[in-house]
Write an enzyme that holds these catalytic residues in place. Structure first.
Site, short mmCIF file in Angstrom:
data_model
loop_
_atom_site.label_atom_id
_atom_site.label_comp_id
_atom_site.label_asym_id
_atom_site.label_seq_id
_atom_site.Cartn_x
_atom_site.Cartn_y
_atom_site.Cartn_z
NE ARG A 120 -11.46 24.37 5.89
CZ ARG A 120 -12.32 25.38 5.47
NH1 ARG A 120 -13.59 25.39 5.24
NH2 ARG A 120 -11.73 26.69 5.67
CE LYS A 142 0.20 4.19 4.74
NZ LYS A 142 1.44 3.53 4.37
CD GLU A 184 3.25 -2.85 -3.53
OE1 GLU A 184 3.32 -3.38 -2.12
OE2 GLU A 184 3.56 -1.60 -3.69
CE LYS A 226 -3.43 -0.85 2.20
NZ LYS A 226 -2.80 -0.36 1.07
CD GLU A 236 2.76 3.08 8.17
OE1 GLU A 236 2.11 3.13 7.11
OE2 GLU A 236 3.95 3.43 8.16
NE ARG A 240 -2.27 1.50 6.04
CZ ARG A 240 -3.20 2.26 5.33
NH1 ARG A 240 -4.11 2.74 6.06
NH2 ARG A 240 -3.35 2.29 4.07
CG ASN A 244 5.33 0.89 4.65
OD1 ASN A 244 4.55 1.20 3.59
ND2 ASN A 244 5.06 1.75 5.83
CG HIS A 247 6.95 0.04 0.40
ND1 HIS A 247 6.79 -1.46 0.11
CD2 HIS A 247 5.95 0.58 -0.47
CE1 HIS A 247 5.65 -1.82 -0.46
NE2 HIS A 247 5.05 -0.57 -1.02
CG HIS A 251 9.09 4.61 -1.03
ND1 HIS A 251 8.68 5.06 0.12
CD2 HIS A 251 8.39 4.09 -1.91
CE1 HIS A 251 7.55 4.66 0.02
NE2 HIS A 251 7.37 4.06 -1.14
CG HIS A 264 5.63 1.67 -6.09
ND1 HIS A 264 6.07 2.19 -4.97
CD2 HIS A 264 4.73 0.81 -5.26
CE1 HIS A 264 5.89 1.95 -3.92
NE2 HIS A 264 4.98 0.99 -4.03
#
Ligand code: NAD
Ligand code: GLY
Length: 359
Positions: A120, A142, A184, A226, A236, A240, A244, A247, A251, A264
């Site tokens: 956990r 993330k 990026e 960032k 997000e 935030r 993306n 993206h 993706h 990527h």
């Protein structure tokens, strides 16, 4: 060396940026380590940098073991995650054992997710060794693995204890991977800082040649942007999502081509140009802005156009995007170069028009 602080409502941690920092890891990371650590890396990075981290841990008298995973985006999945858990269990890792992610964004995202879930939650440290992971994935918490139907679909927001970005590790990075990271970097300029975008236009040749001061300046600037965004919106709910940019299209390219076929960053490069084209159709941006993005991506030896595949396949992938809310697709677009927006798209014809040359 530059030090930045990421401040979220629940947690504060440093990002160390500089040349040769891995050789100072014992000093820099000492406050963030407990009695036991697991270094998790892959078979490409291990021969290059694992011994340095092991030496740092030996110097500090910390009990440690290593887990070496297969390399590649195609392995960012449940099976590989389980290899991490196997290694942790076999070596009797405890809740206070620190997981150290040594590698690029694939390692960082997977180790972060393992840390978020093992017992956990165990502490973890990011030692990013690609440009992409130094400017983006190691910062902000993330973590994720891919699902065959969608990228980064299973994960958690889970912040590291510290990030150590040694720019010297980029000397061993293949040029294609350096370019992928540059996508990026360019993304940050396009979404939030037109002066930085212009600086990148003026300095791209030096950056691609890894001119040390300019590269440090670029990495610092991206991490600062960032850190500021994550401080405002850790999970997000709003701004935030700007990170993306490119993206949703990117993706889709990654998933359609098979994970790892397009890197990527390469997919994000073509995706940022598509985001510009979409914004033109919505009458937000001028074509010249999109052309500047395409030109800068090309200068960084990146694709400015996506591969061709049918519209239905684009839609299928994009419907799995994490920004989809109540079934409505949301895209990060541009108001102008240096200012992003979040746009809801209900009319699929707008998307078809954007993608028409690539169907
Ligand atoms: P990667 O982790 O696959 O690394 C690229 C390649 O370089 C790999 O083969 C790796 O083994 C190798 N490598 C790493 N460091 C090296 C070095 N110093 N010298 C030589 N080779 C080295 O890819 P990446 O571009 O670092 O990361 C991409 C991943 O990051 C994607 O999965 C993407 O989804 C994720 N990502 C996450 C976030 C986030 O916020 N968590 C943000 C952006 C991207
Ligand atoms: N890479 C996008 C984010 O961290 O939010």
């Amino acid at each position: 060396m530059h030090t930045l602080t990421v401040q979220t409502p629940s947690h504060q941690y440093p990002i160390f940026i500089g040349n040769g920092l891995i050789d100072q890891a014992h000093e820099l990371l000492r406050p963030y380590l407990g009695k036991k650590a697991a270094v998790i890396t892959n078979e490409t990075v291990a021969p290059l940098y694992l011994a340095k981290i092991q030496t740092a841990l030996d110097t500090l008298g910390i009990d440690h073991f290593s887990i070496i995973l297969p390399d590649g985006e195609a392995y960012k999945n449940w099976e590989t995650l389980n290899l991490i858990f196997d290694g942790l269990m076999q070596n009797r890792a405890e809740r206070k054992t620190t997981l150290i992610a040594l590698g690029g964004g694939v390692i960082g995202d997977m180790v972060g997710f393992a840390a978020a879930t093992y017992q956990r939650g165990t502490p973890f440290i990011q030692i990013p060794t690609t440009l992409l992971s130094q400017v983006d994935s190691s910062v902000g918490g993330k973590t994720a693995i891919n699902h065959p139907l969608g990228k980064n679909m299973i994960g958690a927001f889970y912040q590291p204890q510290a990030v150590l970005a040694d720019l010297n590790t980029l000397h061993t990075l293949p040029q294609r991977e350096l370019s992928a990271g540059m996508a990026e970097v360019i993304k940050y300029g396009a979404l939030g800082d037109s002066r930085f975008f212009r600086w990148l236009e003026e300095n791209m040749a030096d950056l691609m040649a890894q001119q040390p001061e300019k590269l440090a300046q670029a990495v610092y600037h991206c991490c600062k942007m960032k850190a500021d965004i994550v401080a405002q919106d850790e999970t997000e709910q709003g701004i935030r999502a700007w990170l993306n940019l490119g993206h949703t299209f990117g993706h889709a390219i990654e998933a359609e081509m098979g994970y790892g076929v397009w890197l990527h960053g390469e997919a994000v490069a073509a995706g940022c140009v598509l985001a510009g084209r979409l914004s033109e159709i919505l009458c937000k941006t001028q074509p010249e802005d999109t052309e500047r993005i395409a030109k800068l991506m090309t200068a960084a030896r990146l694709p400015a156009e996506p591969p061709k595949f049918p519209f239905e396949r684009w839609l299928e992938h994009m419907r799995h995007d994490k920004k989809v809310s109540s079934g409505v697709m949301r895209f990060i677009g541009l108001n102008r170069l240096g200012e992003a927006n979040i746009t809801e798209i209900n009319d699929m014809e707008i998307l078809r028009q954007t993608l028409q040359p690539y169907l």
